[in-house]
Design a protein around this motif. Structure first.
Motif, PDB file in Angstrom:
ATOM      1  N   ILE A  63      48.982  32.617  31.755  1.00 21.13           N
ATOM      2  CA  ILE A  63      47.751  33.321  31.402  1.00 21.13           C
ATOM      3  C   ILE A  63      48.056  34.814  31.362  1.00 21.13           C
ATOM      4  O   ILE A  63      48.838  35.321  32.150  1.00 21.13           O
ATOM      5  N   ARG A  64      47.448  35.513  30.427  1.00 17.23           N
ATOM      6  CA  ARG A  64      47.639  36.951  30.322  1.00 17.23           C
ATOM      7  C   ARG A  64      46.436  37.639  30.963  1.00 17.23           C
ATOM      8  O   ARG A  64      45.294  37.384  30.587  1.00 17.23           O
ATOM      9  N   LEU A  65      46.715  38.481  31.937  1.00 20.80           N
ATOM     10  CA  LEU A  65      45.666  39.225  32.631  1.00 20.80           C
ATOM     11  C   LEU A  65      45.950  40.714  32.490  1.00 20.80           C
ATOM     12  O   LEU A  65      47.097  41.129  32.329  1.00 20.80           O
ATOM     13  N   SER A  66      44.910  41.506  32.590  1.00 20.75           N
ATOM     14  CA  SER A  66      45.103  42.953  32.511  1.00 20.75           C
ATOM     15  C   SER A  66      45.878  43.428  33.738  1.00 20.75           C
ATOM     16  O   SER A  66      45.805  42.814  34.810  1.00 20.75           O
ATOM     17  N   PRO A  67      46.624  44.518  33.600  1.00 23.46           N
ATOM     18  CA  PRO A  67      47.395  45.028  34.726  1.00 23.46           C
ATOM     19  C   PRO A  67      46.524  45.342  35.942  1.00 23.46           C
ATOM     20  O   PRO A  67      46.942  45.139  37.082  1.00 23.46           O
ATOM     21  N   GLU A  68      45.300  45.802  35.709  1.00 19.57           N
ATOM     22  CA  GLU A  68      44.406  46.143  36.819  1.00 19.57           C
ATOM     23  C   GLU A  68      44.018  44.903  37.622  1.00 19.57           C
ATOM     24  O   GLU A  68      43.964  44.932  38.853  1.00 19.57           O
ATOM     25  N   VAL A  69      43.746  43.809  36.905  1.00 24.54           N
ATOM     26  CA  VAL A  69      43.374  42.562  37.585  1.00 24.54           C
ATOM     27  C   VAL A  69      44.569  42.040  38.384  1.00 24.54           C
ATOM     28  O   VAL A  69      44.438  41.679  39.561  1.00 24.54           O
ATOM     29  N   MET A  70      45.742  42.028  37.772  1.00 28.63           N
ATOM     30  CA  MET A  70      46.944  41.557  38.470  1.00 28.63           C
ATOM     31  C   MET A  70      47.214  42.396  39.713  1.00 28.63           C
ATOM     32  O   MET A  70      47.469  41.852  40.786  1.00 28.63           O
ATOM     33  N   ALA A  71      47.138  43.723  39.568  1.00 25.88           N
ATOM     34  CA  ALA A  71      47.421  44.608  40.701  1.00 25.88           C
ATOM     35  C   ALA A  71      46.427  44.377  41.834  1.00 25.88           C
ATOM     36  O   ALA A  71      46.803  44.338  43.004  1.00 25.88           O
ATOM     37  N   ALA A  72      45.148  44.220  41.467  1.00 29.83           N
ATOM     38  CA  ALA A  72      44.121  44.033  42.493  1.00 29.83           C
ATOM     39  C   ALA A  72      44.346  42.741  43.281  1.00 29.83           C
ATOM     40  O   ALA A  72      44.250  42.728  44.508  1.00 29.83           O
ATOM     41  N   PHE A  73      44.644  41.666  42.584  1.00 23.93           N
ATOM     42  CA  PHE A  73      44.845  40.393  43.272  1.00 23.93           C
ATOM     43  C   PHE A  73      46.168  40.365  44.040  1.00 23.93           C
ATOM     44  O   PHE A  73      46.229  39.872  45.163  1.00 23.93           O
ATOM     45  N   LYS A  74      47.235  40.907  43.444  1.00 22.72           N
ATOM     46  CA  LYS A  74      48.525  40.924  44.143  1.00 22.72           C
ATOM     47  C   LYS A  74      48.471  41.800  45.392  1.00 22.72           C
ATOM     48  O   LYS A  74      49.161  41.531  46.368  1.00 22.72           O
TER      49      LYS A  74
END
Length: 98
Positions: A63-74
């Motif tokens: 799945i492709r997610l925005s960098p902001e979403v990935m950073a927030a969850f990681k």
């Protein structure tokens, strides 16, 4: 006359690095262990394996997610993919994916 092999352990008890020649001389555990001991090892290994899934199995996907979403969850640490799954489940309660 058989070839002289280098001992695996030196005078201090340190094990030397194994060579390709050493590895070729290794035999399968079933050939060198007592059959009863080998059987016990197999049983221990079988118990260590994961059993059947009790709940529905998740599916692997890309799945492709925005960098902001990935950073927030990681940034929340281990289990971030499960938290994304939970967030999407919550979203489905009040929204339709259409």
């Amino acid at each position: 006359m058989p070839k002289k092999t280098t001992p695996l352990v030196d005078e201090t008890g340190e094990v030397r690095e194994l060579t390709a020649t050493d590895l070729r001389q290794f035999k399968p555990a079933a050939q060198v262990l007592d059959p009863q001991l080998y059987g016990e090892l197999l049983k221990m290994n079988a118990r260590a394996r994961r059993g059947p899934q009790k709940a529905a199995v998740k599916q692997a996907t890309t799945i492709r997610l925005s960098p902001e979403v990935m950073a927030a969850f990681k940034a929340t640490g281990a289990g971030w993919q499960t938290r994304i799954d939970n967030a999407l489940r919550d979203w489905l309660i009040t929204h339709s994916p259409s």
